[in-house]
Design a protein around this motif. Structure first.
Motif, PDB file in Angstrom:
ATOM      1  N   PRO B 361     -10.480  14.165   3.863  1.00  0.00           N
ATOM      2  CA  PRO B 361     -10.424  12.814   4.463  1.00  0.00           C
ATOM      3  C   PRO B 361     -10.598  11.714   3.423  1.00  0.00           C
ATOM      4  O   PRO B 361      -9.909  10.685   3.493  1.00  0.00           O
ATOM      5  CB  PRO B 361     -11.575  12.816   5.472  1.00  0.00           C
ATOM      6  N   SER B 362     -11.465  11.949   2.435  1.00  0.00           N
ATOM      7  CA  SER B 362     -11.677  10.921   1.410  1.00  0.00           C
ATOM      8  C   SER B 362     -10.395  10.655   0.638  1.00  0.00           C
ATOM      9  O   SER B 362     -10.097   9.518   0.280  1.00  0.00           O
ATOM     10  CB  SER B 362     -12.757  11.364   0.431  1.00  0.00           C
ATOM     11  N   PHE B 363      -9.641  11.705   0.411  1.00  0.00           N
ATOM     12  CA  PHE B 363      -8.380  11.561  -0.308  1.00  0.00           C
ATOM     13  C   PHE B 363      -7.443  10.620   0.440  1.00  0.00           C
ATOM     14  O   PHE B 363      -6.880   9.690  -0.116  1.00  0.00           O
ATOM     15  CB  PHE B 363      -7.744  12.949  -0.473  1.00  0.00           C
ATOM     16  N   TRP B 364      -7.309  10.837   1.739  1.00  0.00           N
ATOM     17  CA  TRP B 364      -6.401   9.998   2.537  1.00  0.00           C
ATOM     18  C   TRP B 364      -6.924   8.578   2.621  1.00  0.00           C
ATOM     19  O   TRP B 364      -6.160   7.621   2.566  1.00  0.00           O
ATOM     20  CB  TRP B 364      -6.205  10.590   3.931  1.00  0.00           C
ATOM     21  N   ILE B 365      -8.245   8.443   2.768  1.00  0.00           N
ATOM     22  CA  ILE B 365      -8.818   7.100   2.849  1.00  0.00           C
ATOM     23  C   ILE B 365      -8.601   6.369   1.536  1.00  0.00           C
ATOM     24  O   ILE B 365      -8.270   5.179   1.505  1.00  0.00           O
ATOM     25  CB  ILE B 365     -10.324   7.184   3.207  1.00  0.00           C
ATOM     26  N   LEU B 383      -5.038 -12.814  -4.600  1.00  0.00           N
ATOM     27  CA  LEU B 383      -5.436 -11.508  -5.125  1.00  0.00           C
ATOM     28  C   LEU B 383      -6.895 -11.181  -4.825  1.00  0.00           C
ATOM     29  O   LEU B 383      -7.217 -10.070  -4.407  1.00  0.00           O
ATOM     30  CB  LEU B 383      -5.206 -11.488  -6.639  1.00  0.00           C
ATOM     31  N   THR B 384      -7.776 -12.182  -5.008  1.00  0.00           N
ATOM     32  CA  THR B 384      -9.195 -11.901  -4.781  1.00  0.00           C
ATOM     33  C   THR B 384      -9.432 -11.480  -3.335  1.00  0.00           C
ATOM     34  O   THR B 384     -10.180 -10.533  -3.069  1.00  0.00           O
ATOM     35  CB  THR B 384     -10.065 -13.133  -5.091  1.00  0.00           C
ATOM     36  N   TRP B 385      -8.775 -12.202  -2.432  1.00  0.00           N
ATOM     37  CA  TRP B 385      -8.986 -11.881  -1.018  1.00  0.00           C
ATOM     38  C   TRP B 385      -8.448 -10.492  -0.681  1.00  0.00           C
ATOM     39  O   TRP B 385      -9.087  -9.729   0.034  1.00  0.00           O
ATOM     40  CB  TRP B 385      -8.324 -12.931  -0.110  1.00  0.00           C
ATOM     41  N   SER B 386      -7.268 -10.189  -1.234  1.00  0.00           N
ATOM     42  CA  SER B 386      -6.720  -8.864  -0.909  1.00  0.00           C
ATOM     43  C   SER B 386      -7.582  -7.767  -1.527  1.00  0.00           C
ATOM     44  O   SER B 386      -7.804  -6.722  -0.896  1.00  0.00           O
ATOM     45  CB  SER B 386      -5.268  -8.721  -1.356  1.00  0.00           C
ATOM     46  N   LEU B 387      -8.102  -8.034  -2.714  1.00  0.00           N
ATOM     47  CA  LEU B 387      -8.984  -7.046  -3.332  1.00  0.00           C
ATOM     48  C   LEU B 387     -10.218  -6.815  -2.479  1.00  0.00           C
ATOM     49  O   LEU B 387     -10.587  -5.678  -2.153  1.00  0.00           O
ATOM     50  CB  LEU B 387      -9.418  -7.536  -4.719  1.00  0.00           C
ATOM     51  N   LEU B 388     -10.827  -7.955  -2.071  1.00  0.00           N
ATOM     52  CA  LEU B 388     -12.039  -7.872  -1.248  1.00  0.00           C
ATOM     53  C   LEU B 388     -11.763  -7.113   0.047  1.00  0.00           C
ATOM     54  O   LEU B 388     -12.530  -6.232   0.449  1.00  0.00           O
ATOM     55  CB  LEU B 388     -12.550  -9.276  -0.921  1.00  0.00           C
ATOM     56  N   GLY B 389     -10.632  -7.502   0.675  1.00  0.00           N
ATOM     57  CA  GLY B 389     -10.278  -6.866   1.950  1.00  0.00           C
ATOM     58  C   GLY B 389     -10.089  -5.374   1.781  1.00  0.00           C
ATOM     59  O   GLY B 389     -10.627  -4.569   2.553  1.00  0.00           O
ATOM     60  N   ALA B 390      -9.326  -5.007   0.752  1.00  0.00           N
ATOM     61  CA  ALA B 390      -9.035  -3.586   0.536  1.00  0.00           C
ATOM     62  C   ALA B 390     -10.316  -2.814   0.271  1.00  0.00           C
ATOM     63  O   ALA B 390     -10.535  -1.731   0.822  1.00  0.00           O
ATOM     64  CB  ALA B 390      -8.064  -3.419  -0.629  1.00  0.00           C
ATOM     65  N   VAL B 391     -11.178  -3.395  -0.571  1.00  0.00           N
ATOM     66  CA  VAL B 391     -12.414  -2.689  -0.911  1.00  0.00           C
ATOM     67  C   VAL B 391     -13.297  -2.523   0.315  1.00  0.00           C
ATOM     68  O   VAL B 391     -13.848  -1.443   0.573  1.00  0.00           O
ATOM     69  CB  VAL B 391     -13.167  -3.429  -2.035  1.00  0.00           C
ATOM     70  N   SER B 392     -13.396  -3.598   1.117  1.00  0.00           N
ATOM     71  CA  SER B 392     -14.289  -3.482   2.279  1.00  0.00           C
ATOM     72  C   SER B 392     -13.696  -2.512   3.301  1.00  0.00           C
ATOM     73  O   SER B 392     -14.434  -1.757   3.940  1.00  0.00           O
ATOM     74  CB  SER B 392     -14.570  -4.848   2.903  1.00  0.00           C
ATOM     75  N   LEU B 393     -12.359  -2.511   3.422  1.00  0.00           N
ATOM     76  CA  LEU B 393     -11.719  -1.553   4.327  1.00  0.00           C
ATOM     77  C   LEU B 393     -12.024  -0.129   3.873  1.00  0.00           C
ATOM     78  O   LEU B 393     -12.412   0.732   4.676  1.00  0.00           O
ATOM     79  CB  LEU B 393     -10.206  -1.785   4.337  1.00  0.00           C
ATOM     80  N   TRP B 394     -11.878   0.069   2.567  1.00  0.00           N
ATOM     81  CA  TRP B 394     -12.125   1.406   2.033  1.00  0.00           C
ATOM     82  C   TRP B 394     -13.582   1.817   2.268  1.00  0.00           C
ATOM     83  O   TRP B 394     -13.865   2.922   2.707  1.00  0.00           O
ATOM     84  CB  TRP B 394     -11.812   1.416   0.535  1.00  0.00           C
ATOM     85  N   LEU B 395     -14.501   0.846   2.001  1.00  0.00           N
ATOM     86  CA  LEU B 395     -15.914   1.144   2.195  1.00  0.00           C
ATOM     87  C   LEU B 395     -16.205   1.526   3.635  1.00  0.00           C
ATOM     88  O   LEU B 395     -16.923   2.494   3.908  1.00  0.00           O
ATOM     89  CB  LEU B 395     -16.750  -0.082   1.816  1.00  0.00           C
ATOM     90  N   MET B 396     -15.622   0.741   4.557  1.00  0.00           N
ATOM     91  CA  MET B 396     -15.883   0.996   5.964  1.00  0.00           C
ATOM     92  C   MET B 396     -15.397   2.392   6.365  1.00  0.00           C
ATOM     93  O   MET B 396     -16.133   3.176   6.962  1.00  0.00           O
ATOM     94  CB  MET B 396     -15.191  -0.056   6.828  1.00  0.00           C
ATOM     95  N   LEU B 397     -14.139   2.672   6.007  1.00  0.00           N
ATOM     96  CA  LEU B 397     -13.573   3.963   6.396  1.00  0.00           C
ATOM     97  C   LEU B 397     -14.332   5.111   5.744  1.00  0.00           C
ATOM     98  O   LEU B 397     -14.656   6.106   6.392  1.00  0.00           O
ATOM     99  CB  LEU B 397     -12.091   4.035   6.007  1.00  0.00           C
ATOM    100  N   GLN B 398     -14.639   4.928   4.475  1.00  0.00           N
ATOM    101  CA  GLN B 398     -15.307   6.005   3.754  1.00  0.00           C
ATOM    102  C   GLN B 398     -16.700   6.252   4.325  1.00  0.00           C
ATOM    103  O   GLN B 398     -17.111   7.392   4.529  1.00  0.00           O
ATOM    104  CB  GLN B 398     -15.383   5.663   2.266  1.00  0.00           C
ATOM    105  N   SER B 399     -17.410   5.170   4.635  1.00  0.00           N
ATOM    106  CA  SER B 399     -18.760   5.393   5.160  1.00  0.00           C
ATOM    107  C   SER B 399     -18.687   5.972   6.570  1.00  0.00           C
ATOM    108  O   SER B 399     -19.549   6.775   6.949  1.00  0.00           O
ATOM    109  CB  SER B 399     -19.602   4.116   5.135  1.00  0.00           C
ATOM    110  N   TYR B 400     -17.639   5.614   7.306  1.00  0.00           N
ATOM    111  CA  TYR B 400     -17.480   6.238   8.619  1.00  0.00           C
ATOM    112  C   TYR B 400     -17.273   7.745   8.461  1.00  0.00           C
ATOM    113  O   TYR B 400     -17.882   8.543   9.171  1.00  0.00           O
ATOM    114  CB  TYR B 400     -16.304   5.610   9.369  1.00  0.00           C
ATOM    115  N   ALA B 401     -16.409   8.090   7.501  1.00  0.00           N
ATOM    116  CA  ALA B 401     -16.142   9.522   7.283  1.00  0.00           C
ATOM    117  C   ALA B 401     -17.421  10.254   6.895  1.00  0.00           C
ATOM    118  O   ALA B 401     -17.697  11.360   7.377  1.00  0.00           O
ATOM    119  CB  ALA B 401     -15.079   9.704   6.202  1.00  0.00           C
ATOM    120  N   ILE B 402     -18.204   9.606   6.030  1.00  0.00           N
ATOM    121  CA  ILE B 402     -19.453  10.257   5.602  1.00  0.00           C
ATOM    122  C   ILE B 402     -20.422  10.379   6.774  1.00  0.00           C
ATOM    123  O   ILE B 402     -21.040  11.424   6.985  1.00  0.00           O
ATOM    124  CB  ILE B 402     -20.088   9.483   4.429  1.00  0.00           C
ATOM    125  N   ALA B 403     -20.508   9.305   7.565  1.00  0.00           N
ATOM    126  CA  ALA B 403     -21.416   9.344   8.722  1.00  0.00           C
ATOM    127  C   ALA B 403     -20.986  10.436   9.690  1.00  0.00           C
ATOM    128  O   ALA B 403     -21.827  11.145  10.254  1.00  0.00           O
ATOM    129  CB  ALA B 403     -21.425   7.991   9.420  1.00  0.00           C
TER     130      ALA B 403
END
Lengths: 164, 493
Positions: B361-365, B383-403
């Motif tokens: 799952p981490s790979f796909w996320i 660019l800054t906004w898209s970076l922030l958005g992408a990172v927070s999206l990744w964090l959210m999904l990844q932490s969901y997967a871990i949880a």
């Protein structure tokens, strides 16, 4: 305790190869049909672009895959359960306890009949389709296994759950 | 064999047959799509009325005919049914083979003291028989007779009488108060169902555009001035719907009684239609304990017991056939676990799966984040906004997967297999291990490379996967469990 796996009949490999051949021929027929009957084939790439992968796939499935699948396919019967393993790359080992079997079937498809093969299928409750299907058995063996399984199931002691 | 006395159901039961036709229509609504399409396309004024009227006439006539040709006879050991207008069907249902017999007091029969007796038999076909329009007493007697036959298994005439007597005093009884049912309504809110039911007819007609909107514009023009007022209005509407949706639960579970009698667990509830659902302990295949987010806030659980379902019916009828207690306090849950002999205690040895299960799952996320970044960037987001958005999206999904991985657990205790999962809501499935039907060990090439395998446990109430077990252990567990099941001769069905 290791399971005493019994291999299936060697003609099962021939059976798999025949199946592969038939499937690939159907694919080829569709492809050829497109090239012959579609009026303008100029937008289609050179037939070789399909032909070479087709040949490669046929060789892969016909030689490697069917050999691997035949090699891995085996069954075993212990005192409590029937085991089956199958697959070539994705492998599945399935165990069905004998006292959960609902009914048993011996089936023979057309190609199997020409090769003198049959498959034995065990059904359990709850799941929709066939549950454990042992391919590549001699018809006689399959019938014998079926008879012995049915006997075992019929002799199954049942004890009432009420006191538990 | 003694002569059977064939009976017809009371005339009132035509209502039941009409209801059945209507239900049939709704279930097969897709078959009518061509007709509906024709109606919409043809644009003719009379066609919809003709089709509607024709269908109404069809329903009524077929209900009358079905009623006329519905005959039943009660013998000492079986129910006989003869039904069908053109294709005749004759059915004999032995009492011994009956799995379930429930009494439904439908709202349209209740004023007349009549009930519907619903009988389920064993077998893969899952034959269900409904006899409408019996009087309550007759139905209860019949039900007792059927169940005592099924229970005592073989001819013991006394057993039925004993059960009849004990009917009056169940061993255990729990009555759910109105407050609890309201809590159930909050937990299992049908607001979206209600919303869909309300919005669909509205969207089909022009009431909204032609009447409601102009009226709103004319009368409450001040609304447009304030965004907050609009938001408040929408929130208020949603709250009203939410409360109404609690009403839906209330109608279904009003005055919920749970009782245990002779290993038979029964739940009886309903405001208009009183429904009884019951199961025998023997037939239990799965216990599901659930707690969604609202349930966690209210400190309530819901419990669902599944029995063997013929697979063809399983999808359609899960709502009807399974036994649900929608709201349970912690103490009631532990009581129930005791009554159901679930070994659910605090120091269960919950086992987690290996963290390598997170890899795929981490790979796909991880793939999602760059693609989100690219999509945002090429749509002219800075660019800054898209970076922030992408990172927070990744964090959210990844932490969901871990949880999700952290909250997953399985345990094997006292002959029960339990699996828990869920991040926001929680779900626990308990299976009596000796009722498992088959056990698979599955290895994809990827798993083989890592030396792991998935265990699939197929039970009569559905399958469960235990992922990423070391291959050797998986094979060992498969053999151990299969052996245990094979040596267990308790009745499982």
């Amino acid at each position: 305790m290791a399971i005493a796996w019994k291999p299936v009949e060697p003609s099962y490999k021939t059976y798999l190869q025949l199946i592969v051949l038939i499937d690939m021929l159907i694919l080829a027929a569709i492809g050829i049909g497109i090239y012959v009957f579609v009026p303008t084939t100029s937008w289609l790439p050179n037939p070789l672009w399909f032909g070479i992968p087709w040949a490669a796939l046929t060789l892969f499935f016909g030689l490697f895959w069917s050999a691997r699948r035949f090699q891995f396919t085996a069954y075993a019967r212990t005192a409590e359960a029937m085991y089956l393993r199958r697959g070539a790359l994705w492998r599945l080992t399935r165990a069905v306890p004998l006292n959960r079997i609902q009914h048993v079937e011996v089936r023979q498809g057309f190609i199997e009949r020409t090769l003198g093969l049959a498959h034995l299928t065990l059904y359990t409750a709850g799941s929709g389709g066939a549950d454990l299907s042992i391919p590549g058995l001699k018809l006689n063996d399959a019938e014998q296994m079926k008879a012995s399984l049915v006997n075992t199931i019929a002799d199954e002691p049942t004890e009432d759950d009420d006191h538990a | 064999m003694p002569e059977l006395t064939w009976q017809r159901t009371p005339l009132l039961t035509i209502g039941f047959f009409i209801a059945k036709e209507v239900r049939h229509l709704i279930r097969n609504i897709t078959n009518l799509l061509p007709v509906l399409a024709v109606i919409f396309v043809s644009n003719s004024a009379w066609l919809p009325y003709a089709v509607g009227g024709g269908y109404l006439a069809f329903i009524i006539i077929s209900a009358i005919l079905n009623h006329h040709f519905f005959l039943y006879a009660l013998a000492d050991d079986a129910v006989h049914l003869r039904t069908g207008v053109f294709g005749k069907k004759s059915l004999t249902l032995k009492y011994e083979r009956i799995q379930q017999a429930e009494i439904d007091q439908s709202w349209y029969f209740r004023p007349f003291g009549l009930v519907i007796l619903r009988v389920d038999s064993a077998g893969s076909a899952g034959k269900e028989v409904e006899i409408p329009g019996l009087s309550i007493d007759a139905a209860q007697q019949l039900r007792q007779r059927m169940l005592s036959h099924a229970h005592s298994n073989h001819h013991e005439p006394e057993a039925g009488e004993i059960e009849l007597k004990s009917e009056a005093s169940p061993e255990t009884e729990v009555v759910f108060s109105l407050k609890e049912i309201i809590r159930a309504g909050i937990m299992d809110n049908k607001i979206f169902v209600l919303l869909a039911v309300l919005i669909y007819p509205l969207s089909q007609t022009d009431v909204l555009e032609e009447t409601v909107v102009p009226w709103l514009e004319a009368n409450i023009a001040f609304l447009e001035e304030s965004l907050w007022l609009n938001v408040a209005l929408i929130v208020a509407a949603l709250i009203v719907l939410f409360v109404l949706a609690i009403g839906v639960t209330l109608v279904r579970y009003y005055n919920l009684h749970f009782s245990i009698l002779n290993k038979r667990y029964q739940a009886k509830a309903g405001l208009f239609t009183i429904r009884t659902v019951s199961f025998r302990y023997q037939k239990l295949q799965r216990v599901q304990l659930r707690q969604n987010l609202r349930g966690r806030l209210l400190k309530r659980f819901s419990l669902r017991v599944s029995q063997l379902q013929p697979s063809a019916h399983a999808q359609q009828q899960t709502g009807n056939a399974s036994f649900i207690l929608p709201v349970l306090t912690q103490s009631l849950v532990s009581n129930l676990c005791q009554w159901l002999q679930l070994p659910r205690h605090t120091n269960l040895n919950w086992q987690r799966i290996h963290f390598i299960a997170l890899l795929s799952p981490s790979f796909w996320i991880a793939l999602v984040a760059p693609s989100a970044l690219a999509a945002a960037y090429f749509n002219d987001v800075p660019l800054t906004w898209s970076l922030l958005g992408a990172v927070s999206l990744w964090l959210m999904l990844q932490s969901y997967a871990i949880a999700r991985w952290r909250n997953y657990g399985f345990t094997f205790d006292n002959g029960w297999l339990a699996i828990k999962r869920g991040v926001f809501g929680r779900k626990e499935n308990w299976y009596p291990l000796y009722k498992v039907q088959q056990i698979d060990v599955y290895q994809s090439p990827w798993l083989r490379l890592l030396g792991y395998a998935d265990i699939l446990v197929h039970t009569a109430a559905g399958a469960e996967v235990i992922k990423y077990q070391p291959a050797q252990l998986a094979k060992q567990l498969q053999q151990d469990w299969t052996g245990q099941i094979g040596r267990n001769h308790q009745r499982w069905l």
